[in-house]
Design a protein around this motif. Structure first.
Motif: not given
Length: 611
Positions: A558-583
Motif C-alpha cells: 500500500k506504500g505510496r510516493e515510492r522513492t528508489i534508493g541504493m541497494t541494501d549492501i551499498a547502504a551497509l557499506e556506506a555506513y561502515l566506511k568511516p574509520a573513526q569512530p569504528i561502528r
C-alpha cells in the motif's frame, strides 16, 4: 550407511511332462510348454540421495550443523561444501545398484560470490559433476529472470543480465532435468519446464518404474520480481500434483515421488532425523495431497527433518524429508517396490551430515566431531571450485569498512528477530534514505543470511557484507499512514507465515502481546518516544522484497510516493566506511515482548548455525 540386506528369491516355473499310455502302441511325449520368465518374489530397492537449498555454496560455508550428541546434549559439526557433498552423495549411492540423485530447488541464487559473480554457472556445473538427475525449480532459480533460467538448462553464453556469462569457461548448461509442473507460461499456458519424469530400473518381470513430480511453492510470486511474474504464473501445489498422479500411474509408475520446493519447520532440540511439531507451508499441501503419492522430498525452509505424516485413507504415514541447506546434509532414502503388485511396500530415510573441515571464526572454533563420520573432499570438485574461488578474490577481499566487534546472526530463541545485527542493518538503511524523507527503516530477519565477522583488525570486506546480504535488493522509501504501519506490524504475528519480528531503526519501539487475538497483538508503537498516530503519514524504508509484499507483509504494498534508493549492501557499506569512530551495533531492544513464553517459533537451538 549400510542398508539392511535385501534377499531376492526367484520362483522358477518349469514344465510338467506327462506320459499317457494307450492300448496297442505308445504315444509320443507331449511337447513341453515354453518356460515362463522368473517371477521375482522380493521387492526392488531404489536408493535416493536428496539435497535442497544448495544456494551455490561451492566452499565449506563455515556452518555448524546441530544434532543430538547421544548424551543428552547437542553437538556442533562443521558441514557443507561442494567437494565434501560430492563424496557424501557418492557414498550414499554406492549402497544401491539402482539409484537417483534429486534436488528440491534453490541450487542457485542467494549464493556466495565465488558462484554469484559468475551467474551461478559453477553451481550448475558442480551438480553436473556430482551426477544430479532432477531438480524441482525453487524460487531462487528465478533470481536472474526467466530467460537466464532457461539458459541454465540449455547452456550457451547468451547474455540476459547485466553480468557477462561464460567469464571463466564455456557453459554447457544443466545435464540434469529441471522440473516445474506448476510454473506456467502466461503467453501459451505451457509449463516452463516439464512437470513430470519417469525413470525405470531393472528389466523383464523385475522392472519397476518411478514417477516424479517437480513443483515450486505457489508463493514464489511473492518472492520474485515483476518481470518474472509477468512471464510466468505459479499454480496451486496440491491441485497441480493431484492432476498429474493419474497420468504417471497410467504410464506405468509403480511409485510416485513429489519433489517440492516448499517445506516445514520443527520445534525443540535440533534433530535432523526428527519431526517434533511439524509446521509450515508444507502441512496444508500434504493434507490435500493424492494418497497415491508415496514420498515427498521438500526444501525451501532450510530445515532438516525426516517425518512420518499421518493422512486419512493411507495405510501407513507419508514419508516427508528435507536436507537443511548449503550442502550440510544429504538425505539417504531407500524405497522398495514390489514388481508383482506394482506398489511401494517399504521405505526408510535418514539425514547424513556432510562433515567437512574444522574452522575458526572470530566468535569460536568449531572442531571436527567424532559423533558422525567425516568425508574427504572429492579432488575433481575441489579443483574445479578452486578455479572460481581464485577468480572471485578481487571482489571478496576488497576492504569496505570497519566494525568494532563480530555480530552473530540471531538464532535459537531469537530466531525470527534481527538481534544486534538487525539493528545495525536497519540503522544503515535509515541513514542511506534520510534524503528521501525516511524516519523509520525496517528489514526482515529472514533476509539476514550470515553473521557479520570482521577481521582481527576490525576490517570488513565486501565478501563479508555479501554473505550477510547477498540479494542486492534496492531500498524503497514509501509513505504509510500510522494505521497502515500498524497493519504491517500485525503481519509479523499472523498465521500467514512463520513469526518474524521486523528489525527496525533506532528510535522506533514496538510492544507485542501474543495473548491477544491475531490482528491486535501489537499493543504499542512509538517513534522517538511519541506514539504512532494512526492518521499521520510516515516515510518508511524497506527493501524491495518487503515493499512488494514479500514474507507475507502485504501491507507494505500500500506504500505510496515510492522513492528508489541504493541497494541494501551499498547502504551497509556506506555506513561502515568511516574509520573513526569504528561502528558498533546498538544493544537497544526495539521489540518489547510482553508474553515471550507464547512464541510460536519454539526453537531451543538452531538447526544449523553460521559463524
Amino acid at each position: 550407511m549400510h542398508p539392511a540386506p535385501f534377499v531376492r528369491v526367484f520362483l522358477i516355473g518349469g514344465a510338467l511332462l506327462a506320459l499317457a499310455a494307450c492300448a496297442g502302441s505308445p504315444r509320443p511325449i507331449a511337447s513341453a510348454p515354453a518356460p515362463t520368465a522368473p517371477v521375482p518374489s522380493e521387492p526392488v530397492t531404489i536408493g535416493i540421495a536428496a539435497i535442497n537449498d544448495f544456494h551455490g555454496n561451492l566452499e565449506p560455508p563455515k556452518q555448524a550443523a546441530m544434532l543430538p550428541d547421544g548424551q543428552g546434549g547437542t553437538a556442533s559439526v562443521p558441514a557443507g561444501g561442494a567437494a565434501y557433498l560430492a563424496t557424501a552423495v557418492r557414498q550414499v549411492r554406492a549402497q544401491y545398484p539402482h539409484h537417483l540423485t534429486i534436488a528440491a530447488g534453490d541450487l542457485m541464487g542467494s549464493s556466495p560470490l565465488a558462484s554469484a559473480l559468475f551467474l551461478d554457472e559453477p553451481a550448475v556445473e558442480v551438480m553436473n559433476r556430482i551426477g544430479l538427475d532432477f531438480n524441482a525449480v525453487g524460487n531462487h532459480e528465478f533470481d536472474y529472470g526467466v530467460p537466464e533460467l532457461l539458459r541454465k538448462q540449455s547452456g550457451g553464453c547468451a547474455q540476459h543480465t547485466e553480468r557477462r556469462p561464460c567469464q571463466v569457461e564455456p557453459f554447457r548448461g544443466a545435464q540434469f532435468r529441471f522440473l516445474a509442473a506448476n510454473t506456467v507460461n502466461r503467453a501459451d499456458g505451457r509449463t516452463l519446464f516439464p512437470g513430470t519424469a519417469l525413470r525405470s530400473f531393472g528389466s523383464g518381470p523385475g522392472k519397476v518404474t518411478v514417477g516424479l513430480i517437480g513443483l515450486t511453492l505457489k508463493g514464489t510470486s511473492d518472492l520474485v520480481n515483476s518481470k518474472v511474474n509477468a512471464a510466468v504464473a505459479f499454480n496451486d501445489e496440491a491441485e497441480t500434483a493431484n492432476a498429474l498422479v493419474g497420468s504417471l500411474k497410467a504410464q506405468g509408475a509403480d511409485a510416485v515421488i513429489l519433489v517440492i520446493h516448499e517445506g516445514g519447520r520443527t520445534s525443540g532440540d535440533p534433530d535432523p532425523n526428527g519431526c517434533n511439531a511439524l509446521s509450515g507451508g508444507i502441512r496444508p499441501i500434504l493434507d490435500r495431497l493424492d494418497r497415491r503419492v508415496d514420498l515427498v522430498i521438500s526444501g525451501h525452509t532450510h530445515w532438516a527433518y525426516v517425518c512420518e505424516v499421518a493422512q486419512p485413507g493411507r495405510d501407513q504415514p507419508l514419508l516427508l524429508t528435507s536436507a537443511g541447506l548449503w550442502g550440510e546434509y544429504v538425505t539417504d532414502i531407500a524405497i522398495q517396490i514390489d514388481p508383482v503388485t506394482h506398489r511401494m511396500v517399504g521405505r526408510r530415510a535418514k539425514n547424513v551430515i556432510v562433515q567437512s573441515e574444522a574452522y575458526n571464526s572470530p566468535l569460536r572454533a568449531i572442531p571436527n566431531s567424532a559423533v558422525v563420520p567425516r568425508f574427504s573432499p572429492d579432488p575433481d570438485i575441489a579443483g574445479y571450485v578452486a578455479r572460481y574461488v581464485a577468480a572471485s578474490q578481487a571482489y571478496v577481499k576488497r576492504p569496505v569498512g570497519w566494525l568494532a566487534e563480530p555480530l552473530e546472526k540471531a538464532e535459537g530463541d531469537a530466531w525470527g528477530t534481527g538481534g544486534r545485527l538487525g539493528n545495525l542493518i536497519a540503522d544503515a538503511q535509515l541513514e542511506a534514505s534520510r534524503g528521501a524523507g525516511a524516519r523509520i527503516a525496517c528489514t526482515n530477519p529472514f533476509g539476514i543470511r550470515r553473521s557479520l565477522l570482521p577481521g582481527p583488525d576490525h576490517v570488513v570486506t565486501y565478501g563479508d557484507l555479501y554473505l550477510v546480504q547477498p540479494f542486492g535488493s534496492e531500498l524503497i522509501t514509501l509513505t504509510l499512514t500510522g494505521a497502515e504501519l500498524k497493519e504491517a506490524l500485525e503481519q509479523q504475528l499472523d498465521k500467514d507465515a512463520p513469526e518474524q519480528l521486523l528489525a527496525c531503526s533506532a528510535g522506533f519501539i514496538q510492544t507485542i502481546d501474543r495473548s491477544r487475538p491475531i490482528g491486535d497483538r501489537v499493543v504499542g508503537a512509538t517513534l522517538d518516544g511519541a506514539p504512532i498516530d494512526p492518521a499521520q503519514s510516515y516515510r518508511i524504508t524497506v527493501n524491495a522484497y518487503l515493499a512488494n509484499g514479500g514474507d507475507s507483509f502485504a501491507a507494505f504494498v500500500k506504500g505510496r510516493e515510492r522513492t528508489i534508493g541504493m541497494t541494501d549492501i551499498a547502504a551497509l557499506e556506506a555506513y561502515l566506511k568511516p574509520a573513526q569512530p569504528i561502528r558498533s551495533a546498538s544493544r537497544e531492544v526495539r521489540v518489547k515482548d510482553l508474553r515471550p513464553e507464547l512464541k510460536t517459533n519454539n526453537l531451543k537451538a538452531p538447526p544449523g548455525i553460521t559463524y
